[in-house]
Enzyme design. Structure first.
Site, PDB file in Angstrom:
ATOM      1  N   LYS A 108       0.653   3.808   1.735  1.00 25.74           N
ATOM      2  CA  LYS A 108       0.914   4.334   3.080  1.00 25.74           C
ATOM      3  C   LYS A 108       2.147   3.700   3.718  1.00 25.74           C
ATOM      4  O   LYS A 108       2.646   4.195   4.708  1.00 25.74           O
ATOM      5  CB  LYS A 108      -0.313   4.086   3.981  1.00 25.74           C
ATOM      6  N   HIS A 145     -12.670  -3.492   3.775  1.00 27.67           N
ATOM      7  CA  HIS A 145     -13.386  -2.319   4.265  1.00 27.67           C
ATOM      8  C   HIS A 145     -14.798  -2.306   3.704  1.00 27.67           C
ATOM      9  O   HIS A 145     -15.012  -2.640   2.549  1.00 27.67           O
ATOM     10  CB  HIS A 145     -12.701  -1.019   3.806  1.00 27.67           C
ATOM     11  N   TYR A 146     -15.752  -1.884   4.559  1.00 30.83           N
ATOM     12  CA  TYR A 146     -17.065  -1.552   4.028  1.00 30.83           C
ATOM     13  C   TYR A 146     -17.491  -0.259   4.738  1.00 30.83           C
ATOM     14  O   TYR A 146     -17.532  -0.243   5.965  1.00 30.83           O
ATOM     15  CB  TYR A 146     -18.102  -2.647   4.265  1.00 30.83           C
ATOM     16  N   HIS A 171     -13.605  -1.719  -6.414  1.00 31.57           N
ATOM     17  CA  HIS A 171     -13.072  -2.910  -7.081  1.00 31.57           C
ATOM     18  C   HIS A 171     -12.527  -3.744  -5.926  1.00 31.57           C
ATOM     19  O   HIS A 171     -11.690  -3.246  -5.147  1.00 31.57           O
ATOM     20  CB  HIS A 171     -11.965  -2.526  -8.066  1.00 31.57           C
ATOM     21  N   LEU A 172     -12.963  -4.994  -5.810  1.00 27.92           N
ATOM     22  CA  LEU A 172     -12.678  -5.758  -4.593  1.00 27.92           C
ATOM     23  C   LEU A 172     -11.184  -5.827  -4.267  1.00 27.92           C
ATOM     24  O   LEU A 172     -10.365  -6.194  -5.114  1.00 27.92           O
ATOM     25  CB  LEU A 172     -13.227  -7.186  -4.700  1.00 27.92           C
ATOM     26  N   HIS A 173     -10.838  -5.485  -3.035  1.00 25.26           N
ATOM     27  CA  HIS A 173      -9.457  -5.564  -2.570  1.00 25.26           C
ATOM     28  C   HIS A 173      -9.463  -5.901  -1.088  1.00 25.26           C
ATOM     29  O   HIS A 173     -10.437  -5.674  -0.387  1.00 25.26           O
ATOM     30  CB  HIS A 173      -8.725  -4.236  -2.832  1.00 25.26           C
ATOM     31  N   VAL A 174      -8.346  -6.475  -0.644  1.00 15.79           N
ATOM     32  CA  VAL A 174      -8.222  -6.949   0.740  1.00 15.79           C
ATOM     33  C   VAL A 174      -6.974  -6.328   1.360  1.00 15.79           C
ATOM     34  O   VAL A 174      -5.926  -6.256   0.721  1.00 15.79           O
ATOM     35  CB  VAL A 174      -8.130  -8.496   0.776  1.00 15.79           C
ATOM     36  N   HIS A 175      -7.103  -5.854   2.601  1.00 16.27           N
ATOM     37  CA  HIS A 175      -5.994  -5.210   3.307  1.00 16.27           C
ATOM     38  C   HIS A 175      -5.232  -6.223   4.157  1.00 16.27           C
ATOM     39  O   HIS A 175      -5.850  -7.040   4.839  1.00 16.27           O
ATOM     40  CB  HIS A 175      -6.533  -4.113   4.233  1.00 16.27           C
ATOM     41  N   ASP A 228       0.846  -1.189   0.000  1.00 16.36           N
ATOM     42  CA  ASP A 228       0.000   0.000   0.000  1.00 16.36           C
ATOM     43  C   ASP A 228       0.887   1.247   0.000  1.00 16.36           C
ATOM     44  O   ASP A 228       2.005   1.229   0.528  1.00 16.36           O
ATOM     45  CB  ASP A 228      -0.871  -0.012   1.256  1.00 16.36           C
TER      46      ASP A 228
END
Lengths: 267, 267
Positions: B138, B199-200, B206-210, B136
């Site tokens: 950040k 996150h919601y 566009h689907l992403h995962v942290h 990311d």
């Protein structure tokens, strides 16, 4: 947080930067402050600002001489996530909780008005669906920015989220509804500005619900620890046994005995 | 964070205290530093420490001249929780998302290797169950303490959590499993030291995962925003339509247009 060790006897020294104070901002921006340009691009620029000592106070706490226990408490600990299935709870966590004799006398003292009776914000006295709402000790009640209250249920024997079934829905709905109303009435904060949640694992095994100001980045409200009361209610409406069956995630520090139990069980 | 306004044209000035640097701690504790005793009790004492300017650098960002939009972005905003039912999503949120033309070209650029190709940590190239894992923005990648990566799925058209059904389980399991393995291999952090979540509402559709280091108190990992990928997988195994039916809670700032839509609908 930093620990420094001396020669003969150990000391713990904790250094904490404190938040900016609004009244000192103009001083910080005055021309006697040293400013070093780092980057400039179009309307954006970044600097290093070196404030005079009196504007950059560091809160310093010293424990001296410090025992081994003090050192352990402040040394950085690795943290690990456990994904506890319903079976893991029955076979590992529950026996562990039962083997520890955590005292919750202080909770009973509140419920029986033997302590902190003058701090109660709201009470529903019903013995099975009632609760007491009280400010958390972390909140000094001076501003609503970091508002933090706890609802403690009157009914005994509900250790945590894991014990909840649809039988407890009236209690949970009372806490949600009356808790919001009492906070609006006393502190003027509406329900949609409150984060209302349970911890799993909780820090003590008598059911309680946290109310914090939504704008406050409260400790313990991250996704691996907090469960929104609204979600808990919906899940129990969906399936009375939801919290007996579902896997739940929580974090444990490397020195916690429960982590060892999970490791011994090959988890 | 503070905004200061000038005479003719506005400027935004952001002041941020930076974390202590380990190598400068000995200097901070040297005797030329001014120390003021506050309280002393038994082995405990507290002080105010006034460090020399070169040891208390403040990161300063200036936007000048600043537009109204810049000012809005940084002014403190009230925040409200929305509890969005499945119906609310269909009737309020979805039409709103569709009316906004958020560009996600930058996401497609990554997926098509037109940008940031050299930053990719792992890829599963499968067009329906594959993804790209990338640091990311950040995260500066200098230390694993604040490790932050994003898995972006190759498949297009999955806007958010709300679109997920059991059909997407293979994709989600790949992200969970391969994401952990790739991070262990490259950065040496084991899966149980990772917080893996969606996150919601997401910030782009566009689907992403942290993936963040568990020890890092990452922005956006609080209970009203983050959903653990493990929980999402379990919920979809339980009920393929779970995320179309369930109420989901999220926070909106007072100035966000979607909040107004909910208010207009009497929510």
């Amino acid at each position: 947080v930093n620990g420094a060790s001396g020669d003969a006897e150990d000391a713990v020294v904790i250094l904490e930067k404190t938040p900016f104070q609004e009244e000192s901002i103009p001083d910080l921006l005055k021309k006697h402050t040293k400013l070093q340009l780092q980057m400039s691009n179009d309307i954006y620029s970044t600097y290093h600002l070196y404030p005079p000592p009196q504007l950059s106070e560091i809160k310093t706490t010293v424990v001296y001489p410090a025992t081994e226990k003090h050192l352990q408490k402040y040394l950085r600990q690795e943290v690990y996530l456990i994904r506890e299935t319903g079976e893991d709870y029955k076979n590992i966590t529950l026996p562990f909780i039962q083997s520890q004799s955590f005292s919750i006398q202080w909770v009973y003292n509140i419920l029986e008005k033997k302590a902190e009776a003058d701090r109660i914000i709201h009470e529903n006295p019903d013995s099975s669906n009632g609760f007491i709402l009280i400010p958390d000790f972390k909140w000094n009640q001076k501003q609503i920015d970091d508002l933090y209250l706890i609802a403690i249920c009157h009914r005994r024997g509900i250790k945590s989220l894991r014990d909840l079934t649809s039988e407890h829905l009236p209690l949970l709905r009372n806490i949600l509804q009356e808790g919001k109303e009492a906070i609006l009435k006393r502190f003027g904060l509406v329900g949609s500005q409150l984060r209302i949640y349970l911890h799993y694992q909780p820090s003590y095994f008598h059911l309680h619900v946290h109310f914090t100001a939504l704008s406050y980045d409260a400790p313990g409200c991250s996704v691996e620890k907090a469960h929104l009361l609204s979600d808990v209610i919906d899940n129990l409406e969906l399936d009375s046994q939801y919290y007996q069956k579902r896997a739940l995630t929580f974090a444990l520090r490397a020195d916690e005995a429960l982590l060892k139990k999970f490791q011994e069980a090959g988890k």
